[in-house]
Design a protein around this motif. Sequence first.
Motif: not given
Length: 102
Positions: A46-48, A63-68, A73-80, A96-102
Amino acid sequence: MRRLLTGVMLAGGLACLSGCVDAPTLGAITSNRGPVANSGTVGGARTGSASAYQVLGLFAWGDASIRMAARNGKISKVNNVDREAFNLLGIFSSYTTKVQGN
């Protein structure tokens, strides 16, 4: 007295040029991307993303936080974690903060 006034004006001017967005956004028109953190795990299912904006240095929202970004992205474990920053003559900028994870 004149040197003191010049120093205060110079410090004030430099303070106005600094901002909450990172240093690579300084310039007339800039757009850049880069990594923030990596867990060693490549990608994710997933990405968010989450963004914050400002206009004229007077108005800011978002709000450009990693948490947001993870929540969006409905991610519980952030990888990147990556970031994107854009600046247009100091009139408008975004982060903009972009995260990838599961």
